[in-house]
Scaffold this active site. Structure first.
Site, PDB file in Angstrom:
ATOM      1  CG  ASP A   1      -2.140  -0.458   1.224  1.00 22.43           C
ATOM      2  OD1 ASP A   1      -2.843  -0.349   2.214  1.00 22.43           O
ATOM      3  OD2 ASP A   1      -2.524  -0.915   0.129  1.00 22.43           O
TER       4      ASP A   1
ATOM      5  CE  LYS B   1      -6.985   0.721  -1.962  1.00 17.73           C
ATOM      6  NZ  LYS B   1      -8.038   0.069  -1.205  1.00 17.73           N
TER       7      LYS B   1
ATOM      8  CG  MET C   1      -8.937   7.427   6.085  1.00 13.39           C
ATOM      9  SD  MET C   1      -9.926   6.095   5.384  1.00 13.39           S
ATOM     10  CE  MET C   1     -10.587   5.292   6.821  1.00 13.39           C
TER      11      MET C   1
HETATM   12  N1  SAH Z   1      -5.385   0.029   8.641  1.00 15.14           N
HETATM   13  C1  SAH Z   1      -4.795   1.294   8.999  1.00 15.14           C
HETATM   14  C2  SAH Z   1      -5.693   2.453   8.689  1.00 15.14           C
HETATM   15  C3  SAH Z   1      -5.974   2.636   7.237  1.00 15.14           C
HETATM   16  S1  SAH Z   1      -6.974   4.028   6.922  1.00 15.14           S
HETATM   17  C4  SAH Z   1      -4.429   1.276  10.482  1.00 15.14           C
HETATM   18  O1  SAH Z   1      -4.829   0.352  11.211  1.00 15.14           O
HETATM   19  O2  SAH Z   1      -3.731   2.195  10.922  1.00 15.14           O
HETATM   20  C5  SAH Z   1      -5.777   5.234   6.537  1.00 15.14           C
HETATM   21  C6  SAH Z   1      -5.726   6.292   7.607  1.00 15.14           C
HETATM   22  O3  SAH Z   1      -4.986   5.826   8.714  1.00 15.14           O
HETATM   23  C7  SAH Z   1      -5.039   7.559   7.209  1.00 15.14           C
HETATM   24  O4  SAH Z   1      -5.907   8.402   6.477  1.00 15.14           O
HETATM   25  C8  SAH Z   1      -4.695   8.148   8.548  1.00 15.14           C
HETATM   26  O5  SAH Z   1      -5.839   8.736   9.148  1.00 15.14           O
HETATM   27  C9  SAH Z   1      -4.372   6.941   9.349  1.00 15.14           C
HETATM   28  N2  SAH Z   1      -2.933   6.694   9.393  1.00 15.14           N
HETATM   29  C10 SAH Z   1      -2.277   5.594   8.987  1.00 15.14           C
HETATM   30  N3  SAH Z   1      -0.962   5.697   9.242  1.00 15.14           N
HETATM   31  C11 SAH Z   1      -0.782   6.887   9.837  1.00 15.14           C
HETATM   32  C12 SAH Z   1       0.355   7.574  10.354  1.00 15.14           C
HETATM   33  N4  SAH Z   1       1.588   7.047  10.306  1.00 15.14           N
HETATM   34  N5  SAH Z   1       0.185   8.779  10.921  1.00 15.14           N
HETATM   35  C13 SAH Z   1      -1.048   9.320  10.988  1.00 15.14           C
HETATM   36  N6  SAH Z   1      -2.151   8.731  10.514  1.00 15.14           N
HETATM   37  C14 SAH Z   1      -2.020   7.525   9.950  1.00 15.14           C
END
Ligand code: SAH
Length: 467
Positions: A248, A270, A383
């Site tokens: 991803d 994406k 998000m």
């Molecule tokens: N499965 C992932 C989330 C996917 S949705 C999880 O468990 O973390 C994607 C969202 O995750 C992003 O839009 C953001 O809001 C958050 N996100 C993922 N990694 C991040 C990071 N390193 N710092 C801040 N937000 C993060």
């Protein structure tokens, strides 16, 4: 080779331990674990040590060491700080050909104790020949992290089927080939996943058929929020088995680089509203590669089951009866909160935490706002950057006080982490002066205040650059 590693059966064997302090206690624990009968001698013996020794059926002698104590013993360990005594013990043992270990004095030893990785019945022993126990220990921790805890169970399973395999293949080459296939393939993975019964059935079938189905499989791996150190041991192990890696946008390049050099890497990320590879195509790709017999790692940011569409990806695999494993990862909320010094729950401020998506659909966010404004609750928005003005506005409209603290964490756990703190009323304006870049996570609730106190190391950083 100065020392030949040998594994010794100490069960019910008398072993003499000289010394009654902390070092002796450590050695005693080891000997008792191996089932030895301890004969312990020292003037002063720690209560914990004498208890351990007696509980394991040994004897405690409070007093002077004498050579008669060596009678009938199988092994001697001297753990005293009296050099003369240690030397006398060593010489007497050498004379009688009794293996002796003198702690911290390699020249007095005929045997040395290695650093041990215990995956019983699998035992790995590491030695630096007494030169540097710390080097041996460092090596051990590297190995510890790459050898699944369940390897012992795999050895046990193999042990149970050893005779059957011997009867099935009389040629030693065939036997070895069969075991090599079995112990690295889906049967081993089944054991590691905790399903030994299924593994035993598969192994029984494989023996009958004379071969292990190579069979492709899929690992849906949570890669954590960014810092490669936040991957789990299992994530790393499965990633390194993969022939194909689909990853991803959120997965850090350093993590993708941990795959095998010959693995095929496919980017399926994406960006917002820019779908590089549509979800259905990703699902199909997983099936396609697995059907070709390949091991496929599907790397996802954070945890695959938290806003990760992991459920959708494995649905098709389940329908197609393709074996898969899901490896949980540290989700962005947990990673960002820890690295930003914001505990998501706290006895005084928040008794619960909710993870919600702030993703806009048709320019609005459809969420149960009346539930999100309850006091003593932390709300984490994934998000949510584009919808941030709506989020703040709605929370205030439904009754959360305007001064409620809110944090926006940019690229949490990475070197680009940035944390902006404001209130529901002021965050939108604050971000105009301090713009942030995706991915960002939004944390709303009183717990954000704790950052002042808990993110002390960031201030330390600033203070040290100012100096
Ligand atoms: N499965 C992932 C989330 C996917 S949705 C999880 O468990 O973390 C994607 C969202 O995750 C992003 O839009 C953001 O809001 C958050 N996100 C993922 N990694 C991040 C990071 N390193 N710092 C801040 N937000 C993060």
């Amino acid at each position: 080779m100065e020392f030949l590693p040998l594994f010794t059966d100490l069960r019910n064997k008398p072993c003499l331990l000289i010394g009654g302090g902390q070092v002796a206690l450590r050695k005693a624990r080891l000997l008792c674990k191996a089932g030895a009968k301890l004969r312990l001698v020292a003037h002063d013996i720690l209560p914990e040590l004498s208890k351990l020794c007696l509980n394991a059926g040994g004897e405690c002698i409070r007093g002077e060491y004498g050579e008669h104590l060596l009678d009938d013993v199988f092994l001697v360990i001297a753990a005293t700080d009296d050099h003369d005594l240690n030397t006398r013990v060593s010489q007497a043992c050498h004379k009688r050909h009794i293996p002796v270990n003198v702690v911290d004095s390699p020249s007095l030893c005929s045997v040395i104790l290695p650093a041990i990785i215990d995956r019983s019945p699998l035992i790995i022993a590491i030695s630096s020949g007494g030169r540097s126990p710390v080097v041996a220990r460092l090596m051990r921790s590297r190995l510890e992290s790459s050898i699944p805890a369940a390897y012992g169970r795999l050895a046990n399973l193999a042990g149970q089927f050893r005779d059957k395999v011997k009867a099935r293949f009389d040629n030693i080459e065939d036997r070895r080939h069969f075991w090599e296939q079995t112990l690295q393939g889906p049967i081993a993975e089944m054991v590691f996943a905790g399903n030994e019964n299924a593994a035993a059935t598969m192994l029984g079938d494989a023996i009958k058929n004379g071969t292990v189905e190579p069979g492709g499989e899929v690992y849906l791996i949570g890669a954590g929020p960014g810092d490669p150190d936040l991957m789990t041991f299992k994530a790393l192990r499965l990633l390194q088995r993969a022939d194909v890696v689909l990853y991803d946008r959120l997965v850090a390049p350093a993590i993708v680089d941990m795959c095998r050099k010959d693995a095929e890497r496919i980017y399926v990320g994406k960006a917002r509203s820019d779908h590089a590879v549509p979800q259905q195509d990703i699902n199909m790709l997983l099936v396609k590669y697995a059907k070709e017999g390949k091991k496929v790692a599907r790397l996802k940011g954070g945890d695959p089951f938290i806003f990760g569409r992991g459920g959708e990806e494995i649905e098709l695999l389940a329908e197609e009866k393709i074996p898969f494993q899901v490896v949980p990862g540290i989700t962005a909320a947990a990673g960002c909160a820890s690295y930003a010094g914001i505990p998501l729950t706290h006895r005084d401020y928040a008794q619960s935490v909710r993870f919600v998506t702030g993703h806009l659909k048709d320019h609005s966010i459809n969420l149960p706002w009346d539930e999100l404004v309850r006091p003593a609750q932390t709300v984490v928005f994934y998000m949510g950057l584009v919808g941030l003005p709506t989020i703040c506005e709605k929370l205030m409209e439904f009754g959360r006080p305007a001064e409620t603290p809110i944090a926006v964490v940019q690229q949490g756990t990475t070197p680009n982490q940035k944390v902006v703190v404001a209130t529901l009323a002021t965050m939108v304006d604050t971000l105009k002066d301090e713009p942030v870049r995706a991915p960002t996570l939004i944390i709303v609730g009183e717990v954000v205040k704790l950052r002042e106190k808990l993110a002390w190391y960031e201030k330390y950083d600033l203070a040290s650059t100012a100096l």
